[in-house]
Write a protein that holds these residues in place. Structure first.
Motif, mmCIF file in Angstrom:
data_model
loop_
_atom_site.group_PDB
_atom_site.id
_atom_site.type_symbol
_atom_site.label_atom_id
_atom_site.label_comp_id
_atom_site.label_asym_id
_atom_site.label_seq_id
_atom_site.Cartn_x
_atom_site.Cartn_y
_atom_site.Cartn_z
ATOM 1 N N GLU A 109 0.819 -1.211 -0.095
ATOM 2 C CA GLU A 109 0.100 0.173 -0.180
ATOM 3 C C GLU A 109 1.012 1.298 0.031
ATOM 4 O O GLU A 109 0.271 2.152 -0.517
ATOM 5 C CB GLU A 109 -0.967 0.147 1.085
ATOM 6 N N ASN A 110 2.056 1.231 0.654
ATOM 7 C CA ASN A 110 2.922 2.406 0.797
ATOM 8 C C ASN A 110 4.049 2.108 0.414
ATOM 9 O O ASN A 110 5.234 2.951 0.652
ATOM 10 C CB ASN A 110 2.715 2.771 2.105
ATOM 11 N N GLY A 143 1.689 10.697 -3.755
ATOM 12 C CA GLY A 143 1.746 10.064 -2.322
ATOM 13 C C GLY A 143 3.197 10.241 -1.696
ATOM 14 O O GLY A 143 3.721 9.824 -0.771
ATOM 15 N N SER A 189 9.042 10.737 2.931
ATOM 16 C CA SER A 189 9.166 9.436 2.074
ATOM 17 C C SER A 189 10.681 9.019 2.461
ATOM 18 O O SER A 189 11.481 9.919 2.402
ATOM 19 C CB SER A 189 8.914 9.481 0.479
ATOM 20 N N GLU A 248 9.573 3.894 0.633
ATOM 21 C CA GLU A 248 8.469 4.197 1.632
ATOM 22 C C GLU A 248 7.673 5.629 1.343
ATOM 23 O O GLU A 248 8.368 6.292 1.652
ATOM 24 C CB GLU A 248 8.864 3.912 2.910
ATOM 25 N N ARG A 249 6.487 5.490 1.177
ATOM 26 C CA ARG A 249 6.056 6.729 0.969
ATOM 27 C C ARG A 249 5.704 7.404 2.425
ATOM 28 O O ARG A 249 5.575 6.924 3.184
ATOM 29 C CB ARG A 249 4.368 6.170 0.427
#
Length: 588
Positions: free
Chosen positions: A505-506, A549, A554, A587-588
């Motif tokens: 998701e991220n 995102g 991040s 990693e967002r």
């Protein structure tokens, strides 16, 4: 040391073509359409994959590769080659058997490393759920000691000489009933991967004059004249050739059925203009035969490159072939004959294709669009150059994931075009120099192409503005991006491909392939031992992500060693120094 690729395969199949099931299925033809066993329409896209050819090995051995021959290392090369073509979304390989590599003068199989590697390739395809098309008879690289002659002219007697046909039938049956040592003794003909069988690669035909040079074949013709109470005329010879060709094709169909081979049999009708050069009678024979599949090849630039060298060859690679593709569709003497009613009950495949002596990347998607317009359901590029060999390859037929990154991206885009374009849609381009259609853009002037749908974005070079306007229309959310150069979503200063994939998701994962640079111009053959394409992982390049995102929080990690090592990024946007051959996680 170059990092071995990890395979993540995501196939974006449109509603017009049903997805392949998770396991290999038997194929069949019904009313001119190739189907999987579950009744969905088949779509196969891939490459000719040739480690079992001594001819291929020999041209690499001249550069000092594979000396001494080591089967374990050879298998490792095959494994890596499969990794690469799976990364390119292939679900088909065609194996072009050099008959003389594995037979004696009586047509009996000879146990050697080429038969061993053939076993291994077929088993590997099964394990990876990749379909196999097998072409049985060919004189490529033919040597003394086999029943197949290296005399190219003798190829015409394969369908006429009774003695040769008997040996060829025996050889084909032996191979079909060979027990594969890597598949627990499974017979070749029972391989779940076997999708298409082709008795002869590019059949040859006698004309009225040269058949007299082959006494046994001429006697067959003379006997036919006597039995049919006919005189020796050009018209009657063509009637003989029609009947003989049809009988031979039906003989082969019967042979495979007797052996209970479920894979449909293809009959090759070869290049554009073959109907003009070979004769209408041969095409009539194929149309009237029991063959369920017709196979063709397509090499824009092959005719233009004949007898050319050096700068003249460079000009071939710089020619705009989009008008040639249009003519191939419009003119029945090229491949327009495929649209005639007499072939409507035949499914059709492309056994070989390539952008001949051309290292630009606009043609593959255009060719895929043409194939679908002609009703094609399977296509295999000639020929995929294997890892470790590709760096030494300067040739008219040349595709590799690392050494030809722009062509590799275009090839992947073309595969998606094959999957998304309907069959038999009228073929035309927006202009003679570019095209923008459902999910694709291509340009001769820019020398590149791109594909985009709801999940996948692929671009072979930095995306021109018109590509962005046509394909993206504000879309920024893709599960997978494959590119070279820059796009509105990512920029990279290296020359290799990069893969950006959503893994959570991220989280995003980025795989960057080595820098690739031609040392030898692609239109000039390389000398013995001379590297044609240099792969490098030494120089870092700036990588920038512009995807939704991503923000100041991040994080970037280098993942190649198996550990998550933090990477320094710039504070003004998500930019970092990336090294070719490495894998990164965002990693967002």
């Amino acid at each position: 040391m170059l990092v071995r690729l990890v395979v993540w395969v995501v196939l974006a199949l449109a509603a017009t073509v049903s997805a392949q099931a998770a396991t290999l299925q038997k194929l069949h033809v019904k009313e001119g359409t190739l189907y999987f066993a579950d009744g969905t329409e088949a779509l196969l896209w891939g490459v000719n994959f040739q480690p079992s050819l001594f001819w291929e090995y020999r041209r690499m051995a001249r550069h000092g590769l594979h000396k001494p021959f080591d089967m374990a290392k050879y298998k490792a090369m095959i494994d890596e080659g499969f990794d690469e073509i799976q990364r390119m979304d292939c679900n088909l390989i065609r194996i072009h058997i050099a008959t003389s590599d594995i037979t004696d003068t009586e047509g009996k199989l000879v146990e050697n490393q080429w038969l061993d590697s053939l076993d291994y390739v077929i088993t590997s395809a099964e394990q990876r759920e990749i379909y196999v098309s097998l072409s049985f008879l060919n004189n490529i690289g033919a040597m003394d000691g086999s029943f197949v002659s290296k005399n190219a002219m003798k190829k015409a007697d394969w369908m006429v000489d009774p003695d040769f046909m008997a040996m060829a039938d025996s050889y084909i049956r032996q191979l079909l009933n060979r027990r594969n040592q890597y598949s627990e003794g499974q017979l070749y003909k029972n391989s779940p991967a076997l999708a298409i069988v082709e008795p002869i690669n590019e059949p040859a035909y006698f004309n009225h004059q040269n058949i007299t040079q082959f006494p046994q074949c001429n006697e067959v013709y003379r006997t036919w004249l006597t039995q049919n109470d006919k005189q020796d005329t050009e018209e009657n010879f063509l009637a003989f050739r029609y009947e003989n060709t049809k009988d031979y094709v039906n003989r082969m169909v019967k042979l495979f059925r007797q052996e209970e081979v479920t894979a449909p049999m293809a009959w090759s009708l070869e290049w554009p203009r073959a109907i003009e050069w070979t004769g209408e009678d041969v095409f009539c024979a194929a149309a009237d035969s029991d063959a369920e599949l017709i196979s063709i090849c397509f090499y824009p630039g092959q005719f233009e490159s004949h007898n050319k060298r050096g700068e003249a060859m460079k000009e071939v690679g710089e020619t705009n072939f989009l008008p040639y593709l249009q003519r191939t569709y419009d003119d029945r003497k090229y491949h327009g004959w495929l649209l005639e009613d007499r072939f409507k009950n035949k499914a059709r495949v492309v056994y070989e294709f390539e952008t001949f002596h051309n290292q630009t990347s606009y043609l593959y998607p255009a060719m895929a669009k043409l194939f679908r317009s002609l009703g094609i359901q399977a296509a295999s590029m000639w020929t995929y150059i294997l890892p470790g060999q590709a760096e030494y390859t300067a040739a008219p037929h040349n595709l590799n994931l690392k050494t030809t990154p722009n062509k590799a991206a275009a090839f992947m885009a073309a595969g998606q075009v094959m999957r998304s374009e309907p069959r038999f849609k009228h073929y035309e381009t927006k202009s003679e120099t570019d095209d923008h259609f459902q999910h694709a853009s291509l340009s001769y002037q820019h020398g590149c192409s791109a594909f985009a749908d709801d999940e996948t974005l692929i671009y072979s070079e930095t995306m021109p503005d018109e590509f962005t306007q046509h394909l993206l229309d504000g879309q920024t959310d893709f599960k997978r991006i494959v590119g070279r150069g820059d796009s509105p979503l990512a920029s990279y200063g290296g020359t290799g491909l990069y893969f950006i994939e959503t893994t959570g998701e991220n989280r995003l994962q980025i795989q960057i392939l080595p820098d690739a640079n031609f040392v030898v111009p692609h239109y000039r053959p390389n000398k013995i031992g001379e590297i044609a394409v240099r792969l490098s992982t030494d120089q870092s390049h700036t990588f920038e992500l512009k995807m939704p995102g991503l923000n100041d929080r991040s994080k970037v990690f280098q993942m190649t060693t198996g550990k998550r090592e933090p990477v320094i990024r710039t504070p003004d946007g998500l930019r970092f120094e990336a090294k070719p051959g490495e894998r990164y996680e965002i990693e967002r």
